[in-house]
Enzyme design. Sequence first.
Site, PDB file in Angstrom:
ATOM      1  N   ASP A 149      61.653  81.921  10.446  1.00 19.35           N
ATOM      2  CA  ASP A 149      62.564  82.855   9.788  1.00 19.35           C
ATOM      3  C   ASP A 149      64.009  82.476  10.095  1.00 19.35           C
ATOM      4  O   ASP A 149      64.293  81.829  11.109  1.00 19.35           O
ATOM      5  CB  ASP A 149      62.306  84.283  10.272  1.00 19.35           C
ATOM      6  CG  ASP A 149      60.952  84.800   9.838  1.00 19.35           C
ATOM      7  OD1 ASP A 149      60.460  84.366   8.783  1.00 19.35           O
ATOM      8  OD2 ASP A 149      60.380  85.633  10.571  1.00 19.35           O
ATOM      9  N   TYR A 190      56.206  80.138  21.996  1.00 11.78           N
ATOM     10  CA  TYR A 190      57.441  80.832  21.629  1.00 11.78           C
ATOM     11  C   TYR A 190      58.043  81.507  22.851  1.00 11.78           C
ATOM     12  O   TYR A 190      57.319  81.968  23.751  1.00 11.78           O
ATOM     13  CB  TYR A 190      57.170  81.931  20.592  1.00 11.78           C
ATOM     14  CG  TYR A 190      56.694  81.445  19.256  1.00 11.78           C
ATOM     15  CD1 TYR A 190      57.600  81.147  18.240  1.00 11.78           C
ATOM     16  CD2 TYR A 190      55.337  81.295  18.989  1.00 11.78           C
ATOM     17  CE1 TYR A 190      57.166  80.716  16.995  1.00 11.78           C
ATOM     18  CE2 TYR A 190      54.897  80.867  17.746  1.00 11.78           C
ATOM     19  CZ  TYR A 190      55.812  80.572  16.756  1.00 11.78           C
ATOM     20  OH  TYR A 190      55.371  80.150  15.528  1.00 11.78           O
ATOM     21  N   ASP A 242      61.605  93.152  13.195  1.00 13.93           N
ATOM     22  CA  ASP A 242      62.574  92.340  13.918  1.00 13.93           C
ATOM     23  C   ASP A 242      63.976  92.896  13.685  1.00 13.93           C
ATOM     24  O   ASP A 242      64.154  93.913  12.996  1.00 13.93           O
ATOM     25  CB  ASP A 242      62.480  90.856  13.531  1.00 13.93           C
ATOM     26  CG  ASP A 242      62.832  90.577  12.075  1.00 13.93           C
ATOM     27  OD1 ASP A 242      63.473  91.433  11.429  1.00 13.93           O
ATOM     28  OD2 ASP A 242      62.461  89.502  11.581  1.00 13.93           O
ATOM     29  N   ARG A 277      56.420  88.858  15.811  1.00 15.94           N
ATOM     30  CA  ARG A 277      56.959  90.164  15.414  1.00 15.94           C
ATOM     31  C   ARG A 277      55.877  91.237  15.466  1.00 15.94           C
ATOM     32  O   ARG A 277      56.136  92.385  15.844  1.00 15.94           O
ATOM     33  CB  ARG A 277      57.533  90.089  13.992  1.00 15.94           C
ATOM     34  CG  ARG A 277      58.849  89.357  13.888  1.00 15.94           C
ATOM     35  CD  ARG A 277      59.304  89.289  12.450  1.00 15.94           C
ATOM     36  NE  ARG A 277      58.423  88.437  11.651  1.00 15.94           N
ATOM     37  CZ  ARG A 277      58.465  88.359  10.317  1.00 15.94           C
ATOM     38  NH1 ARG A 277      59.305  89.124   9.637  1.00 15.94           N
ATOM     39  NH2 ARG A 277      57.673  87.552   9.668  1.00 15.94           N
TER      40      ARG A 277
END
Length: 322
Positions: A51, A79, A93, A197
Amino acid sequence: MARARGPVPLTLVNSGILLVDKPQGITSHDVVSRARRAFGTKKVGHAGTLDPMATGLLVVGVNSSTRLLTFLVGLDKTYEATIRLGVSTTSDDADGDVTSTTSTRSVTQDQIAAGIDLLTGRIEQVPTAVSAIKVNGRRAYDLAREGVDVELKARPVTVSRFDVLARRDTTSDGTPDGSPTIDLDVVVDCSSGTYIRALARDLGAGLGVGGHLTALRRTAIGPFDVSAAVRTAGERHDLDPGEAVARLLRPADVAERLFPVWSMSGEESVDLGHGKRVRVERADDEGPVAAITPDGALAGLVAVKAGVARPIVNFPTDEVLK
């Protein structure tokens, strides 16, 4: 074992994989556009979208190496992220609108640990409503932007690591109404298709306070680490052509890190290139197996059945980047 090779001359580049450290604020497609300019070719793609809010490792394929991207998409990923407990948003988010705020004053560390434990291992996860998943032929995020209620089905994912690195409690300005919130810096190892998310959303929901993601950085895809990635530069986030070429990973080097290797003879490589059945002395393997020519080029990915190598995908060994 991968072969050590020097930089690839700009005029003799054939194809390869480039690791890019995507900055915040641009899309994965924006990175592809920069790579097309840097390499002077339209045949560029990427594996594993990030994103615009997210940063970190994006794998870019150039020319025939775009054929490798299919096999990179499914690799496990790592991550680093920041989860804010006490605030829910429309997108799960920081880019979304706040939908609710709840004080986290009563949330204990033991409760957080228990919530994380429930989200670790093989779990059923409902993707975020603004994901790129298609619903009746349309992207979920497009439907969500139009105000359509999107109901996505849960899918199995594996979260092999979900560790809290740090916790920060706010007491006044964490939410619009001044309610206390908790920020958790976390690291997550997970299977392809896992939405960080959604982990933030589900952790907050399980604690009864809501949650969303405020920062996300991908640090690894399979054996590839962001520390080896090229960075963009300037306000336009361009890629330097010379550096991009010098850091391009050859298809054979990438394939050797991912798959078993079949080191072919010259005759075998010619026969495979001509589409002939090639007998091999190795156990059956559904593949992919990396078929490497005597001069170290990737001729293709194959499967082996009944002692015969069958191509899954072929790679030109004499392609020149134009």
